[in-house]
Write a protein that holds these residues in place. Structure first.
Motif, PDB file in Angstrom:
ATOM      1  N   PHE A 150       0.805  -1.216   0.000  1.00 31.87           N
ATOM      2  CA  PHE A 150       0.000   0.000   0.000  1.00 31.87           C
ATOM      3  C   PHE A 150       0.837   1.263   0.000  1.00 31.87           C
ATOM      4  O   PHE A 150       0.410   2.286  -0.484  1.00 31.87           O
ATOM      5  N   GLU A 151       2.043   1.217   0.561  1.00 35.68           N
ATOM      6  CA  GLU A 151       2.838   2.435   0.699  1.00 35.68           C
ATOM      7  C   GLU A 151       4.316   2.134   0.530  1.00 35.68           C
ATOM      8  O   GLU A 151       4.801   1.102   0.986  1.00 35.68           O
ATOM      9  N   ALA A 152       5.021   3.044  -0.120  1.00 30.29           N
ATOM     10  CA  ALA A 152       6.479   2.993  -0.245  1.00 30.29           C
ATOM     11  C   ALA A 152       6.979   4.422  -0.391  1.00 30.29           C
ATOM     12  O   ALA A 152       6.397   5.212  -1.125  1.00 30.29           O
ATOM     13  N   ASN A 159      17.481   4.499   0.150  1.00 29.04           N
ATOM     14  CA  ASN A 159      16.736   3.264   0.400  1.00 29.04           C
ATOM     15  C   ASN A 159      15.245   3.529   0.261  1.00 29.04           C
ATOM     16  O   ASN A 159      14.797   4.672   0.227  1.00 29.04           O
ATOM     17  N   THR A 160      14.473   2.454   0.217  1.00 25.04           N
ATOM     18  CA  THR A 160      13.019   2.566   0.096  1.00 25.04           C
ATOM     19  C   THR A 160      12.367   1.887   1.283  1.00 25.04           C
ATOM     20  O   THR A 160      12.697   0.740   1.611  1.00 25.04           O
ATOM     21  N   LEU A 161      11.456   2.594   1.934  1.00 28.77           N
ATOM     22  CA  LEU A 161      10.691   2.068   3.054  1.00 28.77           C
ATOM     23  C   LEU A 161       9.358   1.589   2.508  1.00 28.77           C
ATOM     24  O   LEU A 161       8.653   2.350   1.850  1.00 28.77           O
ATOM     25  N   ILE A 162       9.029   0.306   2.766  1.00 24.46           N
ATOM     26  CA  ILE A 162       7.855  -0.312   2.157  1.00 24.46           C
ATOM     27  C   ILE A 162       6.959  -0.912   3.234  1.00 24.46           C
ATOM     28  O   ILE A 162       7.428  -1.655   4.093  1.00 24.46           O
ATOM     29  N   ALA A 163       5.654  -0.600   3.156  1.00 25.02           N
ATOM     30  CA  ALA A 163       4.658  -1.207   4.045  1.00 25.02           C
ATOM     31  C   ALA A 163       4.099  -2.426   3.326  1.00 25.02           C
ATOM     32  O   ALA A 163       3.504  -2.320   2.260  1.00 25.02           O
ATOM     33  N   ILE A 171       9.514  -2.866   5.762  1.00 28.99           N
ATOM     34  CA  ILE A 171      10.891  -3.202   5.427  1.00 28.99           C
ATOM     35  C   ILE A 171      11.576  -1.995   4.818  1.00 28.99           C
ATOM     36  O   ILE A 171      10.941  -1.153   4.183  1.00 28.99           O
ATOM     37  N   GLU A 172      12.885  -1.903   5.045  1.00 32.50           N
ATOM     38  CA  GLU A 172      13.708  -0.912   4.362  1.00 32.50           C
ATOM     39  C   GLU A 172      14.644  -1.682   3.455  1.00 32.50           C
ATOM     40  O   GLU A 172      15.347  -2.582   3.915  1.00 32.50           O
ATOM     41  N   VAL A 173      14.634  -1.337   2.163  1.00 31.18           N
ATOM     42  CA  VAL A 173      15.476  -2.035   1.201  1.00 31.18           C
ATOM     43  C   VAL A 173      16.413  -1.056   0.501  1.00 31.18           C
ATOM     44  O   VAL A 173      16.070   0.103   0.293  1.00 31.18           O
ATOM     45  N   THR A 174      17.589  -1.549   0.153  1.00 27.02           N
ATOM     46  CA  THR A 174      18.593  -0.750  -0.545  1.00 27.02           C
ATOM     47  C   THR A 174      18.269  -0.711  -2.037  1.00 27.02           C
ATOM     48  O   THR A 174      17.462  -1.510  -2.521  1.00 27.02           O
ATOM     49  N   PRO A 175      18.934   0.165  -2.792  1.00 28.59           N
ATOM     50  CA  PRO A 175      18.725   0.177  -4.240  1.00 28.59           C
ATOM     51  C   PRO A 175      19.032  -1.168  -4.909  1.00 28.59           C
ATOM     52  O   PRO A 175      18.445  -1.496  -5.928  1.00 28.59           O
TER      53      PRO A 175
END
Length: 187
Positions: A150-152, A159-163, A171-175
């Motif tokens: 639903f959200e990023a 980095n990208t924070l993803i719900a 989660i937080e993911v790197t490029p």
């Protein structure tokens, strides 16, 4: 849309015209939200419920949007799936086609953000994927496997924070798609 105090008292509420899953309180106190249904679009109201701005979209459904620093609004249109930037006069400024395997409109696109580099970060709920697009619609990054995403948001560190919806985690993911950390229901 309901605003509540810390002790649970209703401070303000606004009846929306149809399905609404995202809203934003603006700096001036107005509330802007996307609404599904027929018609569908994005509407801004003041605290007296007066419509300050409304954009009716020419698609099946709009549920995601974001306000931009220049005052424009970016809509995540569904059916067809595309990012549409409109100004406060209701004029379309830019259309970016978005990629999805989902044919039905309702779960094609949830949150959508315009990044500082001009690209668009979009959550594709049915595809369980977050994608970054160039303004012409080319996918340059994606992170799959996020059920009902639903959200990023793109963080300052890149980095990208993803719900992660029904898996109830963030989660937080790197490029390069490595998970830096996660927080979920087991935590």
């Amino acid at each position: 849309i309901v605003e509540m105090s810390e002790d649970g008292q209703v401070l303000w509420e606004h009846k929306v015209p149809s399905l609404c899953v995202m809203f934003e309180v603006m700096k001036n106190g107005n509330v802007i939200y996307a609404y599904g249904g027929n018609p569908t679009g994005v509407q801004e109201v003041d605290r007296n419920h007066k419509v300050v701005w409304n954009y009716t979209a020419q698609c099946e459904q709009v549920l995601g949007f974001c306000t931009l620093p220049n005052g424009n609004v970016l809509l995540g249109e569904q059916g067809p799936c595309q990012a549409v930037e409109v100004n406060r006069k209701g004029e379309v400024v830019q259309i970016t086609p978005l990629t999805t395997a989902e044919k039905a409109a309702h779960r094609q696109c949830r949150s959508i953000h315009k990044l500082k580099n001009g690209n668009i970060l979009a959550c594709h709920e049915a595809d369980a994927t977050v994608r970054e697009y160039t303004p012409d619609g080319k996918v340059i990054w994606e992170y799959p496997g996020v059920t009902n995403v639903f959200e990023a948001i793109r963080l300052k560190n890149g980095n990208t924070l993803i719900a992660a919806g029904t898996t109830t985690k963030i989660i937080e993911v790197t490029p390069d798609k490595k998970v830096v950390w996660e927080f979920g229901s087991v935590d």
